[in-house]
Design a protein around this motif. Structure first.
Motif, PDB file in Angstrom:
ATOM      1  N   ARG A 153       0.923  -1.281   0.063  1.00  0.00           N
ATOM      2  CA  ARG A 153       0.025   0.158   0.002  1.00  0.00           C
ATOM      3  C   ARG A 153       0.978   1.271  -0.086  1.00  0.00           C
ATOM      4  O   ARG A 153       0.457   2.247  -0.341  1.00  0.00           O
ATOM      5  N   THR A 154       2.106   1.246   0.581  1.00  0.00           N
ATOM      6  CA  THR A 154       2.741   2.189   0.393  1.00  0.00           C
ATOM      7  C   THR A 154       3.632   2.683  -0.718  1.00  0.00           C
ATOM      8  O   THR A 154       4.281   3.828  -0.850  1.00  0.00           O
ATOM      9  N   ASP A 155       3.498   1.848  -1.574  1.00  0.00           N
ATOM     10  CA  ASP A 155       4.018   1.894  -3.111  1.00  0.00           C
ATOM     11  C   ASP A 155       3.027   2.541  -4.098  1.00  0.00           C
ATOM     12  O   ASP A 155       1.998   1.929  -4.100  1.00  0.00           O
ATOM     13  N   THR A 156       3.254   3.764  -4.369  1.00  0.00           N
ATOM     14  CA  THR A 156       2.253   4.359  -5.103  1.00  0.00           C
ATOM     15  C   THR A 156       2.115   3.736  -6.423  1.00  0.00           C
ATOM     16  O   THR A 156       0.908   4.510  -7.141  1.00  0.00           O
ATOM     17  N   LYS A 157       2.756   2.985  -7.060  1.00  0.00           N
ATOM     18  CA  LYS A 157       2.458   2.131  -8.356  1.00  0.00           C
ATOM     19  C   LYS A 157       1.458   1.036  -8.110  1.00  0.00           C
ATOM     20  O   LYS A 157       1.200   0.615  -9.290  1.00  0.00           O
ATOM     21  N   TYR A 158       1.027   0.823  -6.828  1.00  0.00           N
ATOM     22  CA  TYR A 158      -0.032  -0.129  -6.615  1.00  0.00           C
ATOM     23  C   TYR A 158      -1.233   0.375  -5.908  1.00  0.00           C
ATOM     24  O   TYR A 158      -0.987   1.121  -5.020  1.00  0.00           O
ATOM     25  N   TRP A 159      -2.399  -0.002  -6.660  1.00  0.00           N
ATOM     26  CA  TRP A 159      -3.632   0.512  -5.577  1.00  0.00           C
ATOM     27  C   TRP A 159      -4.124  -0.575  -5.039  1.00  0.00           C
ATOM     28  O   TRP A 159      -4.226  -1.872  -5.401  1.00  0.00           O
ATOM     29  N   VAL A 160      -4.022  -0.312  -3.727  1.00  0.00           N
ATOM     30  CA  VAL A 160      -4.632  -1.511  -2.770  1.00  0.00           C
ATOM     31  C   VAL A 160      -5.618  -0.604  -1.917  1.00  0.00           C
ATOM     32  O   VAL A 160      -5.335  -0.087  -0.856  1.00  0.00           O
TER      33      VAL A 160
END
Length: 170
Positions: A153-160
């Protein structure tokens, strides 16, 4: 009282015969770049080796129509790869077909999107909890999985999205 929708059968059309009845060595949950629609590369998988090739059977969800809340469950054969992944070892002998039979017995295809959050993450978390309760994977697996979800979730490339995004019904 509202009546529950008719569940869709589990789709096994992309589950190859060579991947059925394979002893699972570990379970993996992967994170991939998610558009705000279905992406067939976002699975919870049972991984195994076939010769020198790592393969997996994906146990995943798919919502076909915006207007229909019913979610389809799929089993898909695929090679194993993911940029982010969580894994846990098997502590009880279990095959890909055992997982399919468990999904059917526990009515994991009686599932519908509720319009909020992520339906596939809700379903995957419930499956990990079920496998933990069945003694297939270690106690604490669900907690470990949710820590990995928070990391992704902390990686902006991934939508969680936040949970819960769907619910089970009878």
């Amino acid at each position: 009282m509202a009546q529950n929708p008719a569940p869709l059968p589990i789709d096994t059309s992309l589950w190859q015969n060579r991947d059925r009845d394979q002893p699972i060595l570990k379970f993996n949950a992967t994170a991939v770049r998610m558009p705000r629609q279905y992406d067939p590369s976002n699975p919870f998988t049972g991984a195994y080796k076939e010769s020198d090739e790592e393969r997996s059977t994906s146990f995943d969800t798919r919502k076909n129509e915006d207007s229909n809340p019913v979610v389809e469950i799929q089993m898909i054969s695929k090679p194993f790869f993911a940029p982010y992944y969580w894994e846990t070892p098997i502590i009880k002998k279990y095959t890909t077909t055992d997982v399919y039979n468990l999904l059917v017995a526990k009515k994991f295809n009686h599932y519908q999107y509720n319009g909020a959050g992520s339906g596939c993450l809700t379903w995957t978390t419930a499956l990990i909890e079920l496998l933990e309760n069945e003694g297939v994977i270690a106690v604490g697996s669900k907690i470990s999985f949710l820590k990995k979800v928070d990391e992704v979730r902390t990686d902006t490339k991934y939508w969680v999205p936040l949970e819960p995004g769907a619910e089970f019904y009878n």
